[in-house]
Enzyme design. Structure first.
Site, mmCIF file in Angstrom:
data_model
loop_
_atom_site.group_PDB
_atom_site.id
_atom_site.type_symbol
_atom_site.label_atom_id
_atom_site.label_comp_id
_atom_site.label_asym_id
_atom_site.label_seq_id
_atom_site.Cartn_x
_atom_site.Cartn_y
_atom_site.Cartn_z
ATOM 1 N N ASP A 1 0.759 -1.292 0.170
ATOM 2 C CA ASP A 1 0.121 0.101 0.061
ATOM 3 C C ASP A 1 0.866 1.270 -0.036
ATOM 4 O O ASP A 1 0.273 2.303 0.369
ATOM 5 C CB ASP A 1 -0.947 0.213 1.152
ATOM 6 C CG ASP A 1 -1.759 -1.192 1.351
ATOM 7 O OD1 ASP A 1 -2.229 -1.751 0.494
ATOM 8 O OD2 ASP A 1 -1.962 -1.632 2.554
ATOM 9 N N HIS B 1 -3.018 -3.421 -7.091
ATOM 10 C CA HIS B 1 -2.374 -2.083 -7.316
ATOM 11 C C HIS B 1 -3.449 -1.205 -7.810
ATOM 12 O O HIS B 1 -4.103 -1.633 -8.572
ATOM 13 C CB HIS B 1 -1.252 -2.405 -8.492
ATOM 14 C CG HIS B 1 0.177 -2.990 -7.966
ATOM 15 N ND1 HIS B 1 0.955 -3.466 -8.877
ATOM 16 C CD2 HIS B 1 0.302 -3.451 -7.126
ATOM 17 C CE1 HIS B 1 2.029 -3.747 -8.116
ATOM 18 N NE2 HIS B 1 1.682 -3.818 -7.081
#
Length: 340
Positions: A13, A43
């Site tokens: 993240d 993603h």
């Protein structure tokens, strides 16, 4: 021309999707290869005002001149792969997206085993995508490979040969990792980790590139830290503190609320050491310093933000070449020309 690896330096993240989008637009690599574990990592990519969540397709898909490859080290769920081909059909993925013949295949049984395991789903906090059980079957040499699946036949390629020939021909090759250093099976916060190593050296092996052919290793660090799932988190702050700072986030794959913590320089230093970082891309500086949102020149950052960035660079000992100040590509400060 260079071969570059980009990996996450924390617990995932970190903003890899945005950074990959920037590099693949700015540098226009001929080859973009996905390394990492598999579809347990998401993603987020924003391009032309549209936002995409990807689990297998290389994040530079919008570069329609590039060949998109999935390395043999990556687990493939054929349903996820086919869905993303359709999901991204406007970018002409057909005919330029391929996986290695030796990618291992995730089945429904692997997903069911992942979700049914209270140890994996509750104690460890996995995504339930079947990656752990699939990698276990791979180690036990009883899993099917992509070359065994008829419906994938047209998407099979010899990824190491394609990548190495491109490097030898002086083309730009970009290898994107997934997840982050802290989730490495070897170097992360075991047992609260993923089912393989997540470092740059393994990303190279995932696509069949030897270490002597890697020119740059970019480690992505967020200006603060987030983590999804269980496990140690030394700099974690309370949800109330995170909310007061405007730092609420949710995972791409699971939708779970991310735990939030302050930047950990010692953790970053170790991450950069083991990954062999040649550069750092620092993201989300605008979340800590809202006055810096959408700034694209270093001298226009606030003095407080510059002090924060320079303090990290000094202590970690790796040049910060990219600073992200927002989700759009224009919200990027690129210092590579003056620092490398």
């Amino acid at each position: 021309m260079t071969c570059t690896i980009l990996v996450g330096g924390q617990w995932g993240d970190e903003g890899k999707g945005k950074c990959i989008t920037y590099f693949c637009t700015k540098d226009k690599p001929e080859i973009i290869a996905r390394a990492g574990v598999g579809p347990n990592a998401g993603h987020s990519v924003e391009h032309n005002g549209e936002k995409y969540g990807l689990r297998l397709t290389p994040s530079g898909f919008f570069n329609t001149d590039a060949k998109l490859l999935i390395g043999a080290g990556v687990l493939v769920n054929p349903e996820v792969f086919k869905h993303e081909l359709e999901y991204l059909s406007k970018y002409d993925l057909e005919g330029r997206t391929f996986m290695d013949a030796n990618c291992a295949i995730i089945t429904d049984e692997h997903i069911e085993a992942d979700k049914a395991s209270s140890y994996l789903s509750k104690k460890i906090g996995t995504t339930g995508s079947g990656c752990g059980p699939a990698n276990a079957d791979r180690i036990n040499r009883k899993i099917d490979y992509a070359k065994d699946v008829v419906e994938l036949e047209e998407y099979i390629a010899d990824v190491p040969t394609i990548v190495n020939e491109a490097i030898d021909n002086g083309e730009n090759v970009f290898i994107e990792g997934s997840q982050g250093f802290g989730l490495s099976l070897y170097y992360g916060t075991y047992p609260y980790v993923t089912s393989k190593d997540t470092c740059a050296s393994t990303a190279a092996a995932d696509v069949g590139v030897g270490p002597t052919k890697i020119d740059e290793v970019i480690v992505i660090l967020k200006a603060y830290i987030t983590r999804v799932g269980e496990g140690p988190f030394p700099t974690e702050i309370t949800p109330e503190e995170a909310e007061a700072m405007g730092l609420e986030e949710y995972g791409v794959v699971t939708g779970r609320k991310r735990r939030v913590g302050l930047f950990d320089k010692e953790f970053a230093k170790r991450s950069c050491m083991i990954n062999g970082a040649t550069q750092i891309a620092l993201t989300c500086i605008d979340k800590l310093y809202p006055e810096c949102a959408k700034v694209n020149k270093y001298e226009e950052l606030s003095q407080e933000a510059r002090n924060y960035i320079e303090d990290i660079e000094k202590d970690v000992g790796v040049p910060i070449t990219i600073i992200s100040t927002g989700p759009d590509l224009e919200d990027t400060i690129d210092l590579r020309d003056e620092k490398l």
